[in-house]
Design a protein around this motif. Structure first.
Motif, PDB file in Angstrom:
ATOM      1  N   ALA A   1       1.195   4.219  -2.815  1.00  0.00           N
ATOM      2  CA  ALA A   1       1.095   5.656  -2.537  1.00  0.00           C
ATOM      3  C   ALA A   1       2.292   6.400  -3.115  1.00  0.00           C
ATOM      4  O   ALA A   1       2.136   7.401  -3.845  1.00  0.00           O
ATOM      5  CB  ALA A   1       0.999   5.886  -1.026  1.00  0.00           C
TER       6      ALA A   1
ATOM      7  N   VAL B   1       1.740  10.253  -3.775  1.00  0.00           N
ATOM      8  CA  VAL B   1       1.065  10.511  -2.492  1.00  0.00           C
ATOM      9  C   VAL B   1       2.092  10.288  -1.391  1.00  0.00           C
ATOM     10  O   VAL B   1       2.758   9.244  -1.351  1.00  0.00           O
ATOM     11  CB  VAL B   1      -0.139   9.563  -2.294  1.00  0.00           C
ATOM     12  CG1 VAL B   1      -0.749   9.738  -0.900  1.00  0.00           C
ATOM     13  CG2 VAL B   1      -1.196   9.805  -3.363  1.00  0.00           C
TER      14      VAL B   1
ATOM     15  N   ALA C   1      -0.254   9.253   4.087  1.00  0.00           N
ATOM     16  CA  ALA C   1      -1.162   8.122   3.889  1.00  0.00           C
ATOM     17  C   ALA C   1      -1.208   7.243   5.134  1.00  0.00           C
ATOM     18  O   ALA C   1      -2.287   6.843   5.598  1.00  0.00           O
ATOM     19  CB  ALA C   1      -0.719   7.304   2.684  1.00  0.00           C
TER      20      ALA C   1
ATOM     21  N   SER D   1       0.822  -1.212   0.000  1.00  0.00           N
ATOM     22  CA  SER D   1       0.000   0.000   0.000  1.00  0.00           C
ATOM     23  C   SER D   1       0.851   1.254   0.000  1.00  0.00           C
ATOM     24  O   SER D   1       0.576   2.216  -0.741  1.00  0.00           O
ATOM     25  CB  SER D   1      -0.926  -0.004   1.223  1.00  0.00           C
ATOM     26  OG  SER D   1      -1.776  -1.132   1.206  1.00  0.00           O
TER      27      SER D   1
ATOM     28  N   PRO E   1       3.736   8.926   1.455  1.00  0.00           N
ATOM     29  CA  PRO E   1       3.395   7.722   2.198  1.00  0.00           C
ATOM     30  C   PRO E   1       3.235   7.958   3.698  1.00  0.00           C
ATOM     31  O   PRO E   1       2.461   7.259   4.360  1.00  0.00           O
ATOM     32  CB  PRO E   1       4.564   6.765   1.910  1.00  0.00           C
ATOM     33  CG  PRO E   1       5.674   7.636   1.440  1.00  0.00           C
ATOM     34  CD  PRO E   1       5.036   8.810   0.771  1.00  0.00           C
TER      35      PRO E   1
END
Length: 295
Positions: A192, A197, A202, A188, A199
């Motif tokens: 990201a 994104v 996130a 995941s 991490p």
């Protein structure tokens, strides 16, 4: 307070033995490498030269060793005889259900109870007595050892009945779920990062809302910080041993576990690369490297 025997003061055994000493118990300690247990002598521990020397007639011995071979090596006829009728051997190791059932039968032949009580905790959690214990064995023996587990590491104790192997099954399930969560987080966080994104943002969002458990928070942070090698609290080699036991148990009960096969492969890759100072969190390196992210 009674005198307790303690066998195995590795990364996890050491803080548990220390807690028992600080709680006022007299503790006779056997560790294969005596030097590692020497600091406990300053707290009042009595260091002995063999597993059976840690036993007191009718008393309790706790053991925490690496694997099936190690627990079988210390659970000798000499140790069982040294405990004698009314004695209890508490196995806190992560081992196969089959070896625990075998040893329970051997102990019972000589009037000694064998209780399985594997530890759910990393060393820092055990030291703070924030761990969890799952126990299986004869009812009276389990009641007798509960104060020791609470004094040593356990905030919570879960009773799984009389089958000596049951606690080991649940411990393997727990370790499999942790390994699966590490793989899940690594994939995941890689997704990201590959999609621009942050991490860390996130991870903060997910672990403060949907996935608030300590496994996601703590191991996720270790993945972000790339804390894969150094002085492992739980080594990749031990993690691989546990995944081997998970899959062995799964095969014998015809339980497909494809995620367990994946994390077993991740851990095997770590050791194949000769990364022998790796914590088992290093299994996350596989997902990151597959995504082209330097770990």
């Amino acid at each position: 307070m009674e005198t307790i025997g303690f066998i195995g003061t590795g990364h996890l055994g050491y803080p548990i033995a220390e807690n028992l000493l600080r709680a006022g118990y007299t503790v006779k300690i056997y560790n294969r490498t005596r030097e590692k247990a020497l600091p406990l002598e300053q707290l009042g521990a009595i260091l002995v030269g063999s597993p059976e020397e840690a036993a007191v007639k009718g008393g309790i011995v706790l053991s925490l060793v690496a694997d099936d071979h190690a627990v079988k090596a210390i659970a000798t006829d000499a140790l069982i005889k040294a405990l004698g009728a009314g004695g209890i051997h508490v196995s806190m190791s992560t081992v196969s259900p089959d070896i625990s059932r075998e040893l329970a039968a051997l102990h019972r032949e000589q009037g000694v109870e064998f209780v399985t009580a594997p530890v759910f905790a990393r060393p820092e959690a055990a030291a703070a007595k924030l761990g969890n214990a799952v126990i299986s064995g004869e009812a009276a023996a389990k009641e007798r050892i509960k104060p020791l587990l609470e004094a040593g590491f356990a905030k919570n104790i879960f009773d799984l009945g009389t089958d000596a192997g049951s606690a080991n099954v649940l411990k393997l399930i727990g370790n499999f779920m942790i390994a699966g969560a590490i793989e899940l987080m690594a994939e995941s966080l890689a997704l990201a990062e590959k999609n621009n994104v942050d991490p860390r943002v996130a991870h903060e969002m997910l672990t403060s809302t949907l996935f608030t458990g300590p496994i996601f928070k703590n191991y996720g942070t270790m993945i972000l910080d790339r804390k894969f090698t150094g002085n492992p609290s739980f080594s990749a080699a031990l993690g691989l041993k546990d995944m081997d036991l998970v899959l062995q148990t799964a095969r014998r009960s015809y339980t497909p576990m494809p995620i367990a096969n994946l994390v077993q492969s991740r851990l095997t890759s770590i050791l194949a690369k000769d990364i022998h100072d790796a914590d088992w969190i290093a299994l996350a390196m596989g997902a990151l490297e597959d995504a082209g992210i330097t770990s």
